[in-house]
Design a protein around this motif. Structure first.
Motif, short mmCIF file in Angstrom:
data_model
loop_
_atom_site.label_atom_id
_atom_site.label_comp_id
_atom_site.label_asym_id
_atom_site.label_seq_id
_atom_site.Cartn_x
_atom_site.Cartn_y
_atom_site.Cartn_z
N LEU A 4 7.99 -3.16 5.20
CA LEU A 4 8.73 -2.14 4.37
C LEU A 4 8.96 -2.69 3.06
N ALA A 5 8.45 -1.99 1.77
CA ALA A 5 9.22 -2.12 0.62
C ALA A 5 10.62 -1.41 0.55
N ALA A 6 11.46 -2.16 1.03
CA ALA A 6 12.75 -1.32 1.14
C ALA A 6 13.68 -1.99 0.07
N VAL A 24 0.78 -1.02 -0.12
CA VAL A 24 0.07 0.16 0.16
C VAL A 24 0.76 1.21 0.00
N PRO A 25 0.59 2.25 -0.96
CA PRO A 25 1.34 3.56 -1.01
C PRO A 25 1.09 4.22 0.13
N THR A 26 2.15 4.58 0.80
CA THR A 26 2.12 5.57 2.03
C THR A 26 1.13 6.85 1.74
N TRP A 27 1.37 7.27 0.59
CA TRP A 27 0.82 8.59 0.39
C TRP A 27 -0.83 8.44 0.31
N SER A 28 -1.17 7.32 0.10
CA SER A 28 -2.76 7.27 0.10
C SER A 28 -3.43 7.38 1.08
N HIS A 29 -2.93 7.37 2.40
CA HIS A 29 -3.68 7.64 3.72
C HIS A 29 -2.63 8.25 4.77
N HIS A 30 -3.32 9.44 5.62
CA HIS A 30 -2.60 9.61 6.70
C HIS A 30 -2.23 8.57 7.72
N PRO A 31 -1.05 8.41 8.25
CA PRO A 31 -0.88 7.34 8.87
C PRO A 31 -1.68 6.79 9.91
N GLY A 34 5.02 1.12 1.44
CA GLY A 34 6.25 1.77 0.69
C GLY A 34 5.70 3.06 0.21
N PRO A 35 6.80 3.90 0.03
CA PRO A 35 6.65 5.11 -0.52
C PRO A 35 6.37 4.96 -2.11
N SER A 36 6.57 4.14 -2.56
CA SER A 36 6.53 3.72 -4.15
C SER A 36 7.38 4.60 -4.92
N HIS A 37 7.06 5.23 -5.78
CA HIS A 37 7.95 6.10 -6.74
C HIS A 37 7.67 7.39 -6.79
N VAL A 50 12.48 11.27 0.90
CA VAL A 50 11.47 10.39 1.20
C VAL A 50 11.49 9.54 2.53
N ILE A 51 12.98 9.33 2.83
CA ILE A 51 13.07 8.73 3.98
C ILE A 51 12.50 9.29 5.23
N ASP A 52 12.47 10.33 5.18
CA ASP A 52 12.20 11.21 6.31
C ASP A 52 10.50 10.93 6.58
N HIS A 53 9.93 10.99 5.40
CA HIS A 53 8.26 10.83 5.39
C HIS A 53 8.27 9.28 5.91
N VAL A 54 9.01 8.41 5.43
CA VAL A 54 8.91 6.98 5.82
C VAL A 54 9.14 6.68 7.50
N ARG A 55 10.16 7.53 7.96
CA ARG A 55 10.39 7.16 9.35
C ARG A 55 9.24 7.75 10.05
N ASP A 56 8.76 8.98 9.85
CA ASP A 56 7.86 9.49 10.63
C ASP A 56 6.31 8.65 10.44
N TYR A 57 6.51 8.16 9.16
CA TYR A 57 5.02 7.42 8.94
C TYR A 57 4.92 6.03 9.65
N VAL A 58 6.38 5.44 9.70
CA VAL A 58 6.23 4.15 10.60
C VAL A 58 6.13 4.39 12.04
N SER A 59 6.94 5.62 12.52
CA SER A 59 6.58 5.91 14.06
C SER A 59 5.20 6.13 14.30
N VAL A 60 4.29 6.75 13.33
CA VAL A 60 2.78 6.95 13.72
C VAL A 60 2.17 5.49 13.77
N LEU A 61 2.59 4.66 12.87
CA LEU A 61 2.09 3.27 12.96
C LEU A 61 2.41 2.48 14.18
N ASP A 62 3.73 2.67 14.55
CA ASP A 62 3.96 2.05 15.66
C ASP A 62 3.38 2.53 17.01
#
Length: 330
Positions: free
Chosen positions: A175-177, A67-74, A97-100, A115-127
């Motif tokens: 993560l799609a890493a 699922v692209p992270t951009w599709s939803h607020h975390p 994942g943040p896709s492309h 984009v890595i900063d976006h993903v770090r915060d995104y994972v933090s909210v999910l956690d």
């Protein structure tokens, strides 16, 4: 190696809900470990689809890839995922994942820079949301019975709220890493990584060393490595590679995947794909396991000159994967 396959079509026209349920119940009945669903514009919403499938199955792990992270607020994404987790009884493997850049900027109107900063915060909210769910489960609904506390303040997202999805348990995030920083983050904090267009060499020399080093540095075991791979059983390898090039050749033009192809020894999507008769496919899968892959997410495709031949080879592919899944668990 755990054997999974995509239970929803990834090509044009996607899958109907009835098709999805039929494929999921077949996969469960035949011993497949994980059923994967993509999140693509021409098919079903992945989490909603798995919530439905979760009510029709009882054993098989169910995963989103991805699922692209951009599709939803975390915070909204977490509630959606927790609802799916409740529907499937705790069997969700939540791939994000943040896709492309094209997806972020043209589909969702977001900025892909850093984009890595976006993903770090995104994972933090999910956690934080999973922690809130655990708190709610342990304290009969959290403070006032309205959920556990979600509290996070980052550069990209700030959340102060409550959350409790009845019947849910914390959701493992995959993560799609592919890039080094993403692999580091996956090793430090995720349940695993989901790869695509990576051959054995790329897994053993790029993915695994970075993932395991990051995990070791924070005292974690190496997370799961889920390899998305095109797979087909057929007798004519040349014809299989020709079809694989038609179906998957476009990935060499997508920067993230082009870099993975450059790092590998295969060089092209058709060489990354697993193609051959039952013995040859089994041997190639073993080579992926030897490279450190823990899970297969097979994107099957059918080779043949006519409908009958394609149907026969599609069934051969499904039956071989089911046989291997059962054997690996014995």
């Amino acid at each position: 190696m755990r054997i999974g396959l995509f239970i929803s079509e990834t090509g044009v026209h996607g899958s109907s809900i009835d098709d999805l349920v039929e494929r999921a119940t077949w996969a469960e009945a035949n011993g497949i470990d994980t059923g994967w669903v993509p999140h693509i514009p021409w098919s079903l919403d992945a989490l909603t689809a798995l919530a439905i499938v979760g009510r029709e199955t009882s054993r098989i792990e169910l995963g989103t890839a991805v699922v692209p992270t951009w599709s939803h607020h975390p915070y909204g994404m977490a509630q959606h995922a927790l609802t799916t987790q409740a529907a499937c009884g705790g069997r969700l493997a939540f791939g994000i994942g943040p896709s492309h850049r094209n997806v972020a900027e043209n589909w969702y109107g977001e900025n892909y820079d850093a984009v890595i900063d976006h993903v770090r915060d995104y994972v933090s909210v999910l956690d934080a949301c999973s922690a809130a769910q655990a708190e709610a489960n342990e304290t009969n609904g959290g403070p006032g019975g309205m959920g556990g506390t979600v509290s996070f303040a980052g550069d990209r997202y700030t959340v102060q709220s409550l959350l409790d999805v009845p019947g849910a348990t914390p959701v493992p995030v995959f993560l799609a890493a592919l890039a080094p920083l993403m692999l580091k983050l996956a090793g430090e904090r995720a349940a695993g990584t989901i790869t695509w267009m990576c051959d054995e060499h790329t897994h053993s020399t790029h993915v695994l060393p970075r993932l395991s080093a990051a995990a070791e540095a924070v005292g974690r075991p190496t997370p799961r490595v889920i390899a998305g791979l095109p797979v087909t059983v057929c007798d004519d390898i040349a014809k299989g590679k020709e079809l694989a090039e038609q179906k998957f050749g476009m990935y060499r033009h997508i920067p993230n995947y082009a870099r993975m192809l450059e790092l590998g020894e295969s060089g092209s999507p058709s060489e990354v794909a697993i193609i051959g008769n039952e013995e040859q496919v089994t041997e190639r899968l073993a080579s992926y396991e030897d490279s450190g892959v823990t899970d297969l997410a097979a994107m099957t495709f059918a080779v043949g000159d006519d409908v009958d031949e394609r149907s026969e080879n599609a069934e051969r592919t499904r039956q071989l994967l089911a046989k291997l899944a059962r054997k690996n668990r014995d």
